[in-house]
Design a protein around this motif. Structure first.
Motif, PDB file in Angstrom:
ATOM      1  N   THR A 171      70.330  17.221  -6.575  1.00 11.59           N
ATOM      2  CA  THR A 171      68.747  17.258  -6.913  1.00 11.59           C
ATOM      3  C   THR A 171      68.528  17.919  -8.465  1.00 11.59           C
ATOM      4  N   PRO A 172      67.719  17.083  -9.183  1.00 14.06           N
ATOM      5  CA  PRO A 172      67.571  17.209 -10.494  1.00 14.06           C
ATOM      6  C   PRO A 172      67.013  18.585 -10.835  1.00 14.06           C
ATOM      7  N   THR A 173      67.307  19.132 -11.700  1.00 11.21           N
ATOM      8  CA  THR A 173      66.570  20.375 -12.034  1.00 11.21           C
ATOM      9  C   THR A 173      65.033  20.658 -11.900  1.00 11.21           C
ATOM     10  N   ASP A 174      64.308  19.665 -12.405  1.00 17.09           N
ATOM     11  CA  ASP A 174      62.862  19.891 -12.349  1.00 17.09           C
ATOM     12  C   ASP A 174      62.211  19.974 -11.044  1.00 17.09           C
ATOM     13  N   VAL A 175      63.076  19.170 -10.009  1.00 19.33           N
ATOM     14  CA  VAL A 175      62.905  18.964  -8.607  1.00 19.33           C
ATOM     15  C   VAL A 175      63.026  20.621  -7.862  1.00 19.33           C
ATOM     16  N   VAL A 176      64.574  20.884  -8.321  1.00 16.82           N
ATOM     17  CA  VAL A 176      64.763  22.323  -7.666  1.00 16.82           C
ATOM     18  C   VAL A 176      63.924  23.351  -8.236  1.00 16.82           C
ATOM     19  N   ASN A 177      63.338  23.343  -9.476  1.00 17.12           N
ATOM     20  CA  ASN A 177      62.550  24.225 -10.088  1.00 17.12           C
ATOM     21  C   ASN A 177      61.159  24.444  -9.246  1.00 17.12           C
ATOM     22  N   ARG A 178      60.657  23.032  -8.927  1.00 15.39           N
ATOM     23  CA  ARG A 178      59.454  22.940  -8.287  1.00 15.39           C
ATOM     24  C   ARG A 178      59.631  23.612  -6.691  1.00 15.39           C
ATOM     25  N   LEU A 179      60.908  23.111  -6.283  1.00 15.36           N
ATOM     26  CA  LEU A 179      61.045  23.729  -4.745  1.00 15.36           C
ATOM     27  C   LEU A 179      61.037  25.293  -4.665  1.00 15.36           C
ATOM     28  N   ALA A 180      61.504  25.841  -5.903  1.00  8.39           N
ATOM     29  CA  ALA A 180      61.690  27.337  -5.796  1.00  8.39           C
ATOM     30  C   ALA A 180      60.293  28.052  -5.702  1.00  8.39           C
ATOM     31  N   PHE A 181      59.110  27.318  -5.666  1.00  8.51           N
ATOM     32  CA  PHE A 181      57.974  27.926  -5.403  1.00  8.51           C
ATOM     33  C   PHE A 181      57.016  27.201  -4.208  1.00  8.51           C
ATOM     34  N   VAL A 231      62.824  27.147   1.891  1.00  2.99           N
ATOM     35  CA  VAL A 231      62.922  26.220   0.827  1.00  2.99           C
ATOM     36  C   VAL A 231      63.241  27.008  -0.327  1.00  2.99           C
ATOM     37  N   ARG A 232      62.370  27.934  -0.540  1.00  5.65           N
ATOM     38  CA  ARG A 232      62.537  28.750  -1.984  1.00  5.65           C
ATOM     39  C   ARG A 232      63.902  29.239  -1.978  1.00  5.65           C
ATOM     40  N   THR A 233      64.591  29.641  -0.843  1.00  7.23           N
ATOM     41  CA  THR A 233      65.758  30.526  -0.807  1.00  7.23           C
ATOM     42  C   THR A 233      66.723  29.406  -1.287  1.00  7.23           C
ATOM     43  N   PHE A 234      66.770  28.210  -0.726  1.00 10.70           N
ATOM     44  CA  PHE A 234      67.835  27.167  -0.949  1.00 10.70           C
ATOM     45  C   PHE A 234      67.651  26.899  -2.533  1.00 10.70           C
ATOM     46  N   ALA A 235      66.492  26.536  -2.807  1.00  7.98           N
ATOM     47  CA  ALA A 235      66.394  26.132  -4.306  1.00  7.98           C
ATOM     48  C   ALA A 235      66.751  27.223  -5.212  1.00  7.98           C
ATOM     49  N   LEU A 236      66.556  28.534  -4.947  1.00  5.24           N
ATOM     50  CA  LEU A 236      67.064  29.674  -5.707  1.00  5.24           C
ATOM     51  C   LEU A 236      68.589  29.852  -5.982  1.00  5.24           C
ATOM     52  N   SER A 237      69.232  29.251  -4.783  1.00  4.42           N
ATOM     53  CA  SER A 237      70.645  29.411  -4.889  1.00  4.42           C
ATOM     54  C   SER A 237      71.539  28.143  -5.351  1.00  4.42           C
ATOM     55  N   ASN A 238      70.586  27.140  -5.582  1.00  5.97           N
ATOM     56  CA  ASN A 238      70.926  25.913  -6.436  1.00  5.97           C
ATOM     57  C   ASN A 238      71.488  26.018  -7.860  1.00  5.97           C
ATOM     58  N   PRO A 239      72.634  25.882  -8.142  1.00  5.73           N
ATOM     59  CA  PRO A 239      73.003  25.993  -9.429  1.00  5.73           C
ATOM     60  C   PRO A 239      72.422  25.144 -10.332  1.00  5.73           C
ATOM     61  N   ASN A 240      71.579  24.200  -9.814  1.00  3.23           N
ATOM     62  CA  ASN A 240      71.013  23.532 -10.825  1.00  3.23           C
ATOM     63  C   ASN A 240      69.355  23.961 -11.206  1.00  3.23           C
ATOM     64  N   ILE A 241      69.415  25.104 -10.814  1.00  2.32           N
ATOM     65  CA  ILE A 241      67.894  25.541 -11.352  1.00  2.32           C
ATOM     66  C   ILE A 241      67.930  26.219 -12.767  1.00  2.32           C
ATOM     67  N   SER A 252      62.477  21.218   6.939  1.00  2.00           N
ATOM     68  CA  SER A 252      63.947  21.193   6.956  1.00  2.00           C
ATOM     69  C   SER A 252      64.574  19.755   6.180  1.00  2.00           C
ATOM     70  N   ILE A 253      63.675  19.038   5.754  1.00  2.00           N
ATOM     71  CA  ILE A 253      64.085  17.920   4.840  1.00  2.00           C
ATOM     72  C   ILE A 253      63.810  18.550   3.433  1.00  2.00           C
ATOM     73  N   ARG A 254      62.912  19.233   3.305  1.00  3.26           N
ATOM     74  CA  ARG A 254      62.515  20.007   1.624  1.00  3.26           C
ATOM     75  C   ARG A 254      63.794  21.102   1.237  1.00  3.26           C
ATOM     76  N   ARG A 255      64.149  21.767   2.698  1.00  6.03           N
ATOM     77  CA  ARG A 255      65.256  22.620   2.374  1.00  6.03           C
ATOM     78  C   ARG A 255      66.501  22.144   2.005  1.00  6.03           C
ATOM     79  N   THR A 256      66.783  20.959   2.571  1.00  5.55           N
ATOM     80  CA  THR A 256      68.027  20.244   2.399  1.00  5.55           C
ATOM     81  C   THR A 256      68.054  19.708   0.849  1.00  5.55           C
ATOM     82  N   VAL A 257      66.880  19.061   0.525  1.00  5.49           N
ATOM     83  CA  VAL A 257      66.566  18.845  -0.902  1.00  5.49           C
ATOM     84  C   VAL A 257      67.050  19.977  -1.951  1.00  5.49           C
TER      85      VAL A 257
END
Length: 185
Positions: free
Chosen positions: A86-96, A102-112, A75-80
């Protein structure tokens, strides 16, 4: 000992505070970022509620977001992953991440990074998240326009980045809702 607005509360003292005091500090909008960072570092599932409050705090620093991206709690990683600071490099990492949510939240983040969207678009389990991302580029929308799922095609038809190629694919869609949702690019 009261945490709220305590000028003498330090990161060292937060480690010895009661669970209620920690939660009070994590939810207090006046808690300084150094205390929030100390709270974010509390290990164990018994501190997950405190860390959850920290990650939702309005004064959360980018440094703390980066730190919390590796939290043991999904739940914490999902919120991040979904946090707009959240910086792009972190969002990119969380997409995997190992967890689908967590992947779903990262992929919907406009910072990816759009390149990550291009890599992940072939995974049908994350199509909706990518289609909901307001920064999804046109070439990725073209791929999504060919989705077997009408829900995905409908999101693509409504997307602000709709281009002529996507329009030409969806104008002949088998679902009338998709066709009706199209707007001329």
């Amino acid at each position: 000992m009261s945490v709220r607005r305590s000028s003498n509360y330090t990161p060292e003292r937060i480690a010895h505070a009661s669970p209620d005091e920690r939660l009070e500090a994590a939810t207090d909008p006046h808690t300084p970022f150094e205390i929030l960072h100390a709270l974010a570092q509390l290990p164990g599932s018994h501190n997950a509620r405190v860390r959850g409050a920290v990650v939702a705090h309005p004064s959360l620093s980018v440094e703390t977001l980066v730190f919390m991206a590796d939290d043991e709690e999904t739940s914490i990683r999902r919120t991040v992953a979904g946090h707009l600071n959240t910086p792009t490099d972190v969002v990119n990492r969380l997409a995997f991440d190992v967890d689908q949510s967590v992947r779903t939240f990262a992929l919907s983040n406009p910072n990816i990074d759009p390149g990550v969207l291009r890599v992940c678009v072939s995974d049908p389990t994350v199509e909706v998240a990518i289609a909901k991302n307001p920064e999804t580029p046109g070439d990725v929308l073209v791929t999504l326009a060919g989705s077997a799922r009408a829900e995905v095609r409908l999101l693509v038809a409504k997307h602000d980045n709709l281009n002529d190629d996507v329009f030409n694919i969806l104008v002949n869609d088998s679902d009338v809702k998709v066709i009706n949702a199209l707007h001329v690019p």
